[in-house]
Design a protein around this motif. Structure first.
Motif, PDB file in Angstrom:
ATOM      1  N   GLN A 478      25.827  -6.188   6.794  1.00 23.89           N
ATOM      2  CA  GLN A 478      25.145  -6.271   8.082  1.00 23.89           C
ATOM      3  C   GLN A 478      25.244  -4.954   8.850  1.00 23.89           C
ATOM      4  O   GLN A 478      24.289  -4.490   9.465  1.00 23.89           O
ATOM      5  CB  GLN A 478      25.744  -7.414   8.908  1.00 23.89           C
ATOM      6  N   GLU A 479      26.431  -4.360   8.785  1.00 22.36           N
ATOM      7  CA  GLU A 479      26.639  -3.080   9.470  1.00 22.36           C
ATOM      8  C   GLU A 479      25.768  -1.992   8.860  1.00 22.36           C
ATOM      9  O   GLU A 479      25.144  -1.202   9.570  1.00 22.36           O
ATOM     10  CB  GLU A 479      28.120  -2.691   9.369  1.00 22.36           C
ATOM     11  N   ALA A 480      25.692  -2.009   7.507  1.00 22.09           N
ATOM     12  CA  ALA A 480      24.854  -1.030   6.828  1.00 22.09           C
ATOM     13  C   ALA A 480      23.377  -1.246   7.167  1.00 22.09           C
ATOM     14  O   ALA A 480      22.619  -0.293   7.385  1.00 22.09           O
ATOM     15  CB  ALA A 480      25.066  -1.117   5.321  1.00 22.09           C
ATOM     16  N   SER A 481      22.990  -2.541   7.213  1.00 21.93           N
ATOM     17  CA  SER A 481      21.608  -2.882   7.544  1.00 21.93           C
ATOM     18  C   SER A 481      21.268  -2.455   8.967  1.00 21.93           C
ATOM     19  O   SER A 481      20.182  -1.939   9.235  1.00 21.93           O
ATOM     20  CB  SER A 481      21.399  -4.388   7.371  1.00 21.93           C
ATOM     21  N   GLU A 482      22.241  -2.678   9.885  1.00 21.57           N
ATOM     22  CA  GLU A 482      22.031  -2.295  11.288  1.00 21.57           C
ATOM     23  C   GLU A 482      21.889  -0.781  11.418  1.00 21.57           C
ATOM     24  O   GLU A 482      21.020  -0.288  12.145  1.00 21.57           O
ATOM     25  CB  GLU A 482      23.208  -2.794  12.121  1.00 21.57           C
ATOM     26  N   LYS A 483      22.759  -0.063  10.691  1.00 19.58           N
ATOM     27  CA  LYS A 483      22.661   1.401  10.729  1.00 19.58           C
ATOM     28  C   LYS A 483      21.324   1.871  10.181  1.00 19.58           C
ATOM     29  O   LYS A 483      20.705   2.801  10.708  1.00 19.58           O
ATOM     30  CB  LYS A 483      23.799   2.003   9.904  1.00 19.58           C
ATOM     31  N   LYS A 484      20.870   1.199   9.108  1.00 19.01           N
ATOM     32  CA  LYS A 484      19.585   1.562   8.505  1.00 19.01           C
ATOM     33  C   LYS A 484      18.444   1.299   9.470  1.00 19.01           C
ATOM     34  O   LYS A 484      17.508   2.102   9.615  1.00 19.01           O
ATOM     35  CB  LYS A 484      19.399   0.761   7.214  1.00 19.01           C
ATOM     36  N   ARG A 485      18.535   0.134  10.160  1.00 17.54           N
ATOM     37  CA  ARG A 485      17.484  -0.222  11.127  1.00 17.54           C
ATOM     38  C   ARG A 485      17.463   0.769  12.281  1.00 17.54           C
ATOM     39  O   ARG A 485      16.408   1.232  12.712  1.00 17.54           O
ATOM     40  CB  ARG A 485      17.724  -1.636  11.651  1.00 17.54           C
ATOM     41  N   GLN A 486      18.702   1.075  12.750  1.00 20.12           N
ATOM     42  CA  GLN A 486      18.785   2.032  13.855  1.00 20.12           C
ATOM     43  C   GLN A 486      18.265   3.397  13.427  1.00 20.12           C
ATOM     44  O   GLN A 486      17.627   4.117  14.191  1.00 20.12           O
ATOM     45  CB  GLN A 486      20.241   2.147  14.317  1.00 20.12           C
ATOM     46  N   SER A 487      18.533   3.725  12.173  1.00 22.61           N
ATOM     47  CA  SER A 487      18.049   5.002  11.654  1.00 22.61           C
ATOM     48  C   SER A 487      16.528   5.040  11.623  1.00 22.61           C
ATOM     49  O   SER A 487      15.895   6.019  12.010  1.00 22.61           O
ATOM     50  CB  SER A 487      18.625   5.226  10.252  1.00 22.61           C
TER      51      SER A 487
END
Length: 524
Positions: A478-487
């Motif tokens: 989830q954290e990786a997905s959130e970082k990807k989304r934010q990116s």
């Protein structure tokens, strides 16, 4: 008559030899009892049995514990066999530790022998061959009823005692048990205990620190090594389910005779730690389960601990104190403990002082150390006007012993060199087929020999760790997905600021002002 030429030197009072009739009266008076008793044999004078001078042990005092001692080959095991047989006939169950493997013959009658008849004729007691109800028990892979106990039943105090832990380490063990109680994690075997121990300083370190305080990794490492040492002596077979119920040691057969429970221990003589573990667990559970009885007319159960030095040989001070405490207190539960060993000095003085019945077979004076031991042993017995105890100790024959017991009022009986009666059962082991028959007919084998490994602390903690790992992986994803989304979102914003040149011109302030200027001219 020269007393010094006799096998058992006696004292001459007022220059008069004591007659056998006077001696017989002395013995009969000292060993008289109004209640039920076990006849051990006939007292001896001048090296000969005095027929009819029976040495009786009152059933009422058999819960006052006892000692059977003597050099190798002097008849200790046969004395144990005689006591077990007579207790069984009186309806009193018995538990025997068979370290040499020569007690299974209790399940078969004696074939008889002319020497046995001759011995009993001297004693003045008829001989009857008989078999007895026997249950074969086992602590190891040997055939028989499996004896087990769970780690939870053993408890933190006894476990710490047997592991010989420091005060700090004992506290950690107590915390481990408390954690398992609070979190409903069954501690059944050593695998469970080791898993919780590892969890406390691993994946569950924060959880333990929050609720129970920080646990030292070095302390848990020491405890773990001691548990592994215990496992190497076979304790992994002892700890587990199905847990043995001590009530099954007190069974009576259809003829009213007590069962003789024989624990086969031939393969653990070199494992004193396992033997001590089992004995301490057994004594603690018996003490906990049996009700207070006070001074009853007969004991509920008698335990014979053969090769007793194995219990005390490597016992720590804390463990010795625990054993001493149990020996003192268990008498009121109607339980008698009998230690069988080569020399009384094998038993700590604090325990030796609690033993009411002493059956002392011959000791051998081969060395200066042996002579010292004989002198100390002689001092443990009442003075006698008929025997020089030190001399008698070295001249007793096979199947002869010095006996000192307690009468019904708890007073020491006169010391008696005794020609012991012969066992009624076989004085040899069972054949393989006979042993298999005893085990096949056992109800307890069917009850306890099913292997059970139900869900316990080991499995539950593994599930907890696995679930925590999955949650951690999910959170990481989830954290990786959130970082990807934010990116991606940041990239979009950056792209939106880089507008098309035409749009940029059309929306620029200069262009707008120019358009507005043209519009103003048109309007005019």
């Amino acid at each position: 008559m020269d007393a010094t030429n006799k096998n058992y030197p006696i004292f001459i009072k007022n220059n008069q030899m004591t007659t056998k009739e006077e001696f017989k009266t002395h013995i009969e008076k000292g060993y008289s009892t109004k209640g039920d008793a076990i006849i051990m044999g006939a007292a001896m004078l001048d090296g000969e049995a005095v027929t009819g001078a029976h040495v009786r042990i009152p059933l009422k005092t058999l819960n006052r514990h006892g000692l059977i001692a003597g050099a190798t080959g002097t008849g200790k095991t046969k004395t144990l066999q005689v006591l077990a047989e007579n207790l069984s006939n009186k309806g009193i169950p018995v538990l025997l530790m068979d370290l040499k493997g020569d007690l299974s013959g209790l399940a078969q009658p004696s074939p008889g022998h002319p020497k046995i008849d001759e011995r009993h004729e001297k004693i003045g007691l008829p001989f009857t061959a008989s078999s007895f109800p026997v249950e074969i028990l086992s602590l190891s892979d040997q055939d028989g009823v499996k004896l087990r106990a769970t780690v939870s039943e053993f408890g933190p105090v006894l476990l710490s005692r047997i592991l010989d832990l420091s005060v700090t380490q004992e506290g950690i063990v107590a915390v481990i048990f408390k954690y398992c109680d609070d979190n409903k994690l069954p501690l059944l075997d050593l695998k469970d205990f080791k898993k919780v121990l590892q969890y406390a300083t691993g994946e569950g370190k924060k959880e333990f620190a929050k609720d129970y305080g920080r646990i030292s990794t070095s302390s848990t490492g020491t405890i773990l090594r001691k548990v592994i040492e215990l496992e190497q002596q076979g304790a992994d077979l002892f700890f587990g389910e199905k847990s043995f119920e001590v009530d099954d040691l007190t069974r009576i057969d259809e003829n009213g005779r007590g069962y003789i429970n024989i624990i086969r221990l031939t393969d653990i003589q070199d494992k004193p730690k396992l033997f001590s573990t089992f004995m301490l667990s057994l004594l603690a559970e018996v003490y906990d389960r049996f009700p207070e009885q006070g001074d009853s007319d007969r004991p509920e159960l008698i335990l014979f601990i053969d090769e007793a030095h194995l219990i005390f040989k490597e016992a720590s001070k804390a463990l010795l104190e625990q054993i001493e405490s149990i020996v003192k207190l268990i008498r009121s539960k109607g339980i008698g403990l009998y230690f069988v060993t080569q020399n009384p000095t094998d038993v700590p003085n604090e325990v030796l002082a609690q033993l009411g019945l002493k059956v002392q077979h011959a000791l051998r004076a081969f060395t200066a150390r042996d002579r010292k031991a004989i002198k100390l042993t002689a001092e443990n017995y009442p003075d006698s006007e008929y025997y020089d105890t030190k001399e008698v100790l070295t001249s007793l024959g096979i199947g002869e012993a010095l006996i000192s017991a307690l009468d019904e009022k708890g007073r020491p009986t006169p010391l008696a060199a005794t020609l012991l009666r012969a066992p009624m059962s076989r004085m040899d082991i069972l054949t393989s087929s006979e042993l298999a028959e005893v085990i096949d007919n056992s109800k307890l084998v069917k009850k306890y020999n099913e292997t059970i490994d139900r869900e316990s602390a080991y499995e539950l903690l593994n599930e907890k760790i696995e679930l925590a790992e999955k949650e951690a992986e999910k959170e990481a994803e989830q954290e990786a997905s959130e970082k990807k989304r934010q990116s991606r979102s940041g990239t979009s914003r950056r792209r939106s600021t880089r507008q098309d040149p035409i749009v940029k011109v059309l929306t620029s302030a200069t262009f707008i002002r120019g358009v507005l200027g043209v519009l103003k001219k048109v309007i005019r």
